[in-house]
Design a protein around this motif. Structure first.
Motif, PDB file in Angstrom:
ATOM      1  N   ARG A   1      -5.136 -14.636  15.527  1.00 22.90           N
ATOM      2  CA  ARG A   1      -5.365 -13.579  16.513  1.00 22.90           C
ATOM      3  C   ARG A   1      -4.986 -14.130  17.889  1.00 22.90           C
ATOM      4  O   ARG A   1      -5.513 -15.142  18.318  1.00 22.90           O
ATOM      5  CB  ARG A   1      -6.806 -13.122  16.468  1.00 22.90           C
ATOM      6  N   ILE A   2      -4.050 -13.465  18.561  1.00 31.18           N
ATOM      7  CA  ILE A   2      -3.453 -14.037  19.773  1.00 31.18           C
ATOM      8  C   ILE A   2      -4.440 -14.222  20.918  1.00 31.18           C
ATOM      9  O   ILE A   2      -4.339 -15.184  21.657  1.00 31.18           O
ATOM     10  CB  ILE A   2      -2.206 -13.251  20.220  1.00 31.18           C
ATOM     11  N   PHE A   3      -5.405 -13.325  21.072  1.00 30.61           N
ATOM     12  CA  PHE A   3      -6.400 -13.513  22.131  1.00 30.61           C
ATOM     13  C   PHE A   3      -7.407 -14.586  21.738  1.00 30.61           C
ATOM     14  O   PHE A   3      -7.725 -15.474  22.516  1.00 30.61           O
ATOM     15  CB  PHE A   3      -7.143 -12.208  22.444  1.00 30.61           C
ATOM     16  N   ASP A   4      -7.925 -14.499  20.523  1.00 26.27           N
ATOM     17  CA  ASP A   4      -8.943 -15.450  20.067  1.00 26.27           C
ATOM     18  C   ASP A   4      -8.421 -16.881  20.020  1.00 26.27           C
ATOM     19  O   ASP A   4      -9.179 -17.832  20.194  1.00 26.27           O
ATOM     20  CB  ASP A   4      -9.466 -15.061  18.682  1.00 26.27           C
ATOM     21  N   SER A   5      -7.140 -17.040  19.782  1.00 26.96           N
ATOM     22  CA  SER A   5      -6.539 -18.373  19.678  1.00 26.96           C
ATOM     23  C   SER A   5      -6.196 -18.969  21.033  1.00 26.96           C
ATOM     24  O   SER A   5      -5.791 -20.122  21.108  1.00 26.96           O
ATOM     25  CB  SER A   5      -5.268 -18.303  18.837  1.00 26.96           C
ATOM     26  N   GLY A   6      -6.313 -18.169  22.074  1.00 30.78           N
ATOM     27  CA  GLY A   6      -5.973 -18.649  23.410  1.00 30.78           C
ATOM     28  C   GLY A   6      -4.484 -18.611  23.708  1.00 30.78           C
ATOM     29  O   GLY A   6      -4.034 -19.192  24.694  1.00 30.78           O
ATOM     30  N   TYR A   7      -3.709 -17.937  22.856  1.00 28.78           N
ATOM     31  CA  TYR A   7      -2.266 -17.846  23.093  1.00 28.78           C
ATOM     32  C   TYR A   7      -1.938 -16.964  24.285  1.00 28.78           C
ATOM     33  O   TYR A   7      -0.927 -17.166  24.942  1.00 28.78           O
ATOM     34  CB  TYR A   7      -1.539 -17.284  21.869  1.00 28.78           C
ATOM     35  N   VAL A   8      -2.764 -15.959  24.530  1.00 24.48           N
ATOM     36  CA  VAL A   8      -2.532 -15.044  25.648  1.00 24.48           C
ATOM     37  C   VAL A   8      -3.838 -14.782  26.379  1.00 24.48           C
ATOM     38  O   VAL A   8      -4.923 -14.916  25.828  1.00 24.48           O
ATOM     39  CB  VAL A   8      -1.921 -13.695  25.199  1.00 24.48           C
TER      40      VAL A   8
END
Length: 87
Positions: free
Chosen positions: A32-39
């Protein structure tokens, strides 16, 4: 010729990798892009602008990135489907 889902995934993965200064292979397509800190809220807008300009201007509400389009896999599949639907 529309881009394949895999090509779209690679573009999105490389975009995030460039922003994060990480190797692209460190960006998991099923995370998950938000949960992973990617964005964050600013970088996600940048990614949506990339999608809109590169793949034909279809808008994706940010709320979708928290829900059903929360991974790069889901997002690239959605962009692919929208791009091929236009043709």
């Amino acid at each position: 010729v529309p881009a394949s889902k895999e090509e779209i995934l690679q573009v999105l993965r490389q975009h995030l990798a460039d922003k994060l200064h990480w190797p692209a292979e460190n960006i998991a397509s099923d995370a998950r892009i938000f949960d992973s800190g990617y964005v964050d809220s600013l970088s996600v807008v940048d990614m949506l602008v990339l999608i809109e300009t590169r793949y034909g201007g279809h808008e994706i509400p940010v709320i979708e990135l928290i829900g059903r389009l929360s991974t790069l896999d889901a997002l690239s599949q959605h962009v692919f489907e929208q791009t091929t639907k236009k043709k």
